[in-house]
Design a protein around this motif. Sequence first.
Motif, PDB file in Angstrom:
ATOM      1  N   LEU A   1       5.705   0.091 -10.196  1.00 45.10           N
ATOM      2  CA  LEU A   1       6.448   0.884  -9.463  1.00 45.10           C
ATOM      3  C   LEU A   1       6.977   2.212 -10.003  1.00 45.10           C
ATOM      4  O   LEU A   1       6.989   3.181  -9.547  1.00 45.10           O
ATOM      5  CB  LEU A   1       7.846   0.040  -9.388  1.00 45.10           C
TER       6      LEU A   1
ATOM      7  N   ILE B   1      -5.714   4.916   0.996  1.00 45.57           N
ATOM      8  CA  ILE B   1      -5.498   6.296   0.637  1.00 45.57           C
ATOM      9  C   ILE B   1      -6.391   7.246   1.017  1.00 45.57           C
ATOM     10  O   ILE B   1      -6.114   8.462   1.300  1.00 45.57           O
ATOM     11  CB  ILE B   1      -5.572   6.036  -1.306  1.00 45.57           C
TER      12      ILE B   1
ATOM     13  N   ILE C   1       4.242   9.867 -11.155  1.00 44.69           N
ATOM     14  CA  ILE C   1       3.224  10.964 -10.671  1.00 44.69           C
ATOM     15  C   ILE C   1       4.077  11.811  -9.721  1.00 44.69           C
ATOM     16  O   ILE C   1       3.777  13.015  -9.444  1.00 44.69           O
ATOM     17  CB  ILE C   1       2.093  10.178 -10.384  1.00 44.69           C
ATOM     18  N   SER C   2       4.645  11.053  -8.653  1.00 45.64           N
ATOM     19  CA  SER C   2       5.394  11.676  -7.482  1.00 45.64           C
ATOM     20  C   SER C   2       6.617  12.988  -7.961  1.00 45.64           C
ATOM     21  O   SER C   2       6.372  13.974  -7.406  1.00 45.64           O
ATOM     22  CB  SER C   2       5.932  10.643  -6.655  1.00 45.64           C
TER      23      SER C   2
ATOM     24  N   PRO D   1       3.812  13.866  -3.301  1.00 46.93           N
ATOM     25  CA  PRO D   1       2.502  14.552  -2.858  1.00 46.93           C
ATOM     26  C   PRO D   1       2.205  14.040  -1.365  1.00 46.93           C
ATOM     27  O   PRO D   1       1.907  15.042  -0.485  1.00 46.93           O
ATOM     28  CB  PRO D   1       1.531  13.986  -3.519  1.00 46.93           C
TER      29      PRO D   1
ATOM     30  N   PRO E   1       4.082   5.556  -9.565  1.00 42.47           N
ATOM     31  CA  PRO E   1       3.948   6.220  -8.501  1.00 42.47           C
ATOM     32  C   PRO E   1       5.156   7.300  -8.410  1.00 42.47           C
ATOM     33  O   PRO E   1       5.189   8.588  -8.181  1.00 42.47           O
ATOM     34  CB  PRO E   1       3.978   5.138  -7.449  1.00 42.47           C
TER      35      PRO E   1
ATOM     36  N   THR F   1      -6.864  -0.846  -0.692  1.00 44.90           N
ATOM     37  CA  THR F   1      -5.650   0.255  -1.052  1.00 44.90           C
ATOM     38  C   THR F   1      -6.489   1.512  -1.154  1.00 44.90           C
ATOM     39  O   THR F   1      -5.915   2.520  -0.637  1.00 44.90           O
ATOM     40  CB  THR F   1      -5.002  -0.170  -2.204  1.00 44.90           C
TER      41      THR F   1
ATOM     42  N   LEU G   1      -4.445  11.673  -6.718  1.00 40.65           N
ATOM     43  CA  LEU G   1      -3.098  11.035  -7.462  1.00 40.65           C
ATOM     44  C   LEU G   1      -2.997   9.688  -6.862  1.00 40.65           C
ATOM     45  O   LEU G   1      -2.444   8.790  -7.773  1.00 40.65           O
ATOM     46  CB  LEU G   1      -1.931  12.082  -6.955  1.00 40.65           C
ATOM     47  N   GLY G   2      -3.265   9.336  -5.663  1.00 44.19           N
ATOM     48  CA  GLY G   2      -3.326   8.185  -5.007  1.00 44.19           C
ATOM     49  C   GLY G   2      -4.204   7.134  -5.950  1.00 44.19           C
ATOM     50  O   GLY G   2      -3.753   5.985  -6.509  1.00 44.19           O
TER      51      GLY G   2
ATOM     52  N   PRO H   1       1.909   7.700  -4.302  1.00 43.78           N
ATOM     53  CA  PRO H   1       3.092   8.713  -4.869  1.00 43.78           C
ATOM     54  C   PRO H   1       3.610   9.267  -3.708  1.00 43.78           C
ATOM     55  O   PRO H   1       2.800  10.134  -2.827  1.00 43.78           O
ATOM     56  CB  PRO H   1       2.128   9.545  -5.786  1.00 43.78           C
TER      57      PRO H   1
ATOM     58  N   ILE I   1      -4.232  14.842  -3.182  1.00 41.04           N
ATOM     59  CA  ILE I   1      -3.408  13.633  -2.853  1.00 41.04           C
ATOM     60  C   ILE I   1      -4.363  12.179  -2.777  1.00 41.04           C
ATOM     61  O   ILE I   1      -3.941  11.089  -3.294  1.00 41.04           O
ATOM     62  CB  ILE I   1      -2.833  13.782  -1.333  1.00 41.04           C
TER      63      ILE I   1
ATOM     64  N   THR J   1      -2.657   6.522  -9.376  1.00 38.39           N
ATOM     65  CA  THR J   1      -1.588   5.379  -9.169  1.00 38.39           C
ATOM     66  C   THR J   1      -2.089   4.034  -9.204  1.00 38.39           C
ATOM     67  O   THR J   1      -1.637   3.104  -9.574  1.00 38.39           O
ATOM     68  CB  THR J   1      -0.696   5.653  -8.103  1.00 38.39           C
ATOM     69  N   VAL J   2      -3.042   3.790  -8.088  1.00 34.72           N
ATOM     70  CA  VAL J   2      -3.987   2.675  -8.206  1.00 34.72           C
ATOM     71  C   VAL J   2      -4.188   2.014  -9.402  1.00 34.72           C
ATOM     72  O   VAL J   2      -4.015   0.903  -9.491  1.00 34.72           O
ATOM     73  CB  VAL J   2      -4.827   2.752  -6.823  1.00 34.72           C
TER      74      VAL J   2
ATOM     75  N   PHE K   1       0.634  -1.248  -0.117  1.00 35.16           N
ATOM     76  CA  PHE K   1      -0.062   0.107  -0.061  1.00 35.16           C
ATOM     77  C   PHE K   1       0.900   1.205   0.063  1.00 35.16           C
ATOM     78  O   PHE K   1       0.747   2.112  -0.935  1.00 35.16           O
ATOM     79  CB  PHE K   1      -0.965  -0.119   1.350  1.00 35.16           C
TER      80      PHE K   1
END
Lengths: 374, 329, 347
Positions: free
Chosen positions: B259, B19, B265-266, A216, B262, B15, B303-304, A213, B300, B307-308, A208
């Motif tokens: 991998l 988030i 995007i990060s 952020p 994220p 997940t 964006l999470g 990311p 946030i 990603t998922v 998880f």
Amino acid sequence: MTARAMESDRQEAINVATQWQLMWWRFRKHRLAMTSLVIVILIYLVALLAEFLAPFTPDEFQADYTYAPPQRLHLFLETENGLRFQPWVYGYKVEIEEEALRRVFVPDEEVIHEIGFFVSGVPVTLLGFLETDRHLVGPKDPEAPMFLFGADKLGRDMLTRMIYGTRISMSIGLVGVALSLILGILLGGLSGFLGGQVDNIIQRVIEFIRSVPTIPLWMGLAAALPTDWPPLRIYFGITVILSFIGWTELARVIRGRFLALRTEDFVIAAHLDGVGQMRIILHHMVPSFLSHIIAALTLAIPNMILAETSLSFLGLGLRPPIVSWGVLLQEAQNIRTVATAPWLFSTGGAVFIAILALNFVGDGLRDAADPYAR
Amino acid sequence: MLRYVLRRFLLMIPTLFGISIIAFIIIQLPPGDYLTTVIAQLSAAGDLVEEDVIAGLKAQYGLDRPMHVQYLKWISNILLRGDFGTSFEWDVAVGDLIWSRLGLTVTLSVATLLFTWAVAFPVGIYAAVRQYSWGDYFFTGIGFVGLAIPNFLLALVLMYVAFKYFNQSVGGLFSPDFVEAPWTWARVQDMLGHLWVPMIILGTAGTAGLIRIMRANLLDELRKPYVKTARAKGLSELRLLLKYPVRVALNPFVSTIGLTLPILISGSAIVSVVLSLPTSGPLLLRALIAQDMYLAGSFILMLGVITVLGTLLSDLLLAWLDPRIRFDD
Amino acid sequence: MPVERQLSAEDLLLEVRDLHVHFPLDEGTVKAVAGVDFDVYRNRTLCVVGESGCGKSVSAQSILQLVDRPGRIVQGQIRFHRHDADGSVTVTDLAALRSSSRALRAIRGRHIGMVFQEPNTSLSPIHTVGNQISEVIRLHLGEDEEAARRRGIEMLERVGIARPAQNYDAYTFELSGGMRQRVMIAMALVCSPALLIADEPTTALDVTTQAQIMSLLQELQADFGMGVMLITHDLGVVAEMADDVVVMYLGQVAEYGDVDRIFHAPAHPYTKALLRSIPNLDFDQDIRLDSIRGMVPDPFHRPAGCPFGPRCDEVIEGRCEAENPPAFSLGEGGSVRCLHYEEVALS
């Protein structure tokens, strides 16, 4: 001694060498990693002895010299008796640039400032207890300008600030990794040793965290740190935030090692011999994967440093008056400022060298950690 | 396959839940709550804050209720009505602010991902097949350099070079004429013209990492006996390379999307700040600094979620590529 | 060098002469194969036997130049006799070809088939059985998808795979180890090659499957009339399968001869020791099995003189440490590298 006898001696030495010796021998062969190790050690020495190595203190400023460009360092001085070793720099004079109508500094070839070793300057406390006013290098005349890496917007010496920044940035890597290690060993160890449901839950948590990311998330958490905290507490706050996310990789390595070792013959043999659980972990398992963990730790440090640098750069991490590489680079955020004072980038060079060297050392260690593998 | 897809979808739920919790915590973290900020702002503006307005707002956001009720209220507003709350700073619904920025973030990230792949795949193959050659060392070297330069520094240096030597500003995603323009083909073309700068900056580190992964995987695969079998059949080197080891090494490569995404995007968050791109990063940063928490939290959260979803897609792609995963249930 | 035997030269498939394969490593050069000679004939099985590390696999793989890097053939000839349908014979020196050359690729899989040790890893995990078989057919016989499929399924049936049409579309991880090895054999034989090289084909399989695979190979050999070169460390397999035997030690042929002679009148001390080390049902229960004294030497440090010298019970003091014996003829094509047979050869 005959060649064959020497050969058998060498063989003998390999047979009885400890794991650490084997690892060291293997590491030593890795030339890039060895060079990098020397660089890393030097960088940490700089961090340790910042007060002595830096010509000034980070907050010392000379308002007349804002954005003064770097001076060229001359090593030999021409005297009546010929050339002699005496480092020196030219002074500055101000000229007005016609088109842009702005002040620029140019070297003043009339004025020579001699640079001395072990000169006296602002009193500092070295290593926390040594009171001294000596600095490794500095202008012989304390009033003379010496900006080998240029000056910033307040006329502070970039070299000095970079040296002090080394301490914060490199140590945040260590402290952050230490915190990650505690979390990683605890959770990774539990996961790998207990297995089953515990393992499952911890693995899900790790997955998880890794799927979110990070920047952020860091930004969000770092922004929540109260702005009125004292610098030291901010420092620890940031470190905790970084390691809160950084532990997962270490936990993964530790778990993997535990799982692999659980079924190793020597662990099973120890079990069959009736050795206690704790003793098996501490005496048999931990020593055999310590090297892997050290390698993983080394590889985790650069990530921490990068994270701190990025956050501070954004203004969400460490804040002045703390001097870190990220804080210094924040001053280079405005492209117009950088265009007139590109030496503000010089900290980037330090980041680059440190990260690269740490990565090479980590890679070398990882290769050396498996002395029996090809 | 169906069972795998189903299980994968179910795994996604906790997940996403996690988030949303994190985003909610971040919203709650700064001292004082949303209302305090609003009241402070209103009073600062000299407006009189009437009691019933406060009470109305309190009820709307459930601020007088315990934390978990507040969370439920917040998340159900998002899920059921697409209502992310209001941005104090901009005084508009968060939803109006984030979608176009998220869209551009996704565009940038996906473009970078494709760029990364387009470079890393052939170069990785080259480096593995010609192990220890001059080219291998060259790319390994570039790779290390790429890993060691922080994204934002690379962006700064590029901007500096463009500004200093070409007298150009490389920031932004659109030319001035197109910033506010509606979406047209011309605007898309304009964007593509600007996209490559952040794409390269953002992609360098990832490309370096992927080259190393591809190289290592392929080196492993090249030593596998099935390569020798294929060679013993009389296949040409190129054909057997592409059909067998490269194809097998493609799988772990695909699984790196999970991998890489994220990280992209990060990373885009920070690069966008430097290059002032109209993506999520700069607005998120601004929201965080201004403590515009509903806006920041929503970013946030989303964006999470993106990603998922990206990871999910890569897992499904992987299952489609690799029969061992498809059959393993 | 082996003397011509009663076997007709027309049946000759492969002549390996003075083959040397070296692995230049950082630690030194490993001479995995150091001067090996043998012949393979149509319709006959040559077994190459020896301990692990003796160079038998490397010899076999070097025939099609499949030796892993950095290993390479540094000396010697591998003459392959191609018998065409019109009765003409073309001789090609495989050792002289480049490993990726078109000429060599045309021989691989078409005229010489190869089966490897590990059926689990020797097949691609992500391609179907059919994909991997039809590939050879299409490559060498130029048949279309449809015809290749028919031929492939036929071949699967021939090697004893149940429900061949179904398993043609299966992935290899759905098959058992024995089945996979059958698939490997089908793949190697689907173009009816003249020579099959089987590199320890049963080592990774359980005993019953081993026996099945061996009898399958015998059957197929009878049908196709091909020459078989079988690499093994199992003397039981040798006794069952071989017509001719090559005993290898440290990259050299210690002894060469037909199977009956090797088993009943072994000449080389190493062959004798090997034979003493296999269990025999006729022996008394309480007789201990002999093992060979010492260990196979470190590949970087070949002993001077006879490579088997340090472990040999019949050392001739003063000579065996100094001379690496050449191959002495034992008559009937047999030969041995041992100084004890110097006089025999002279007489």
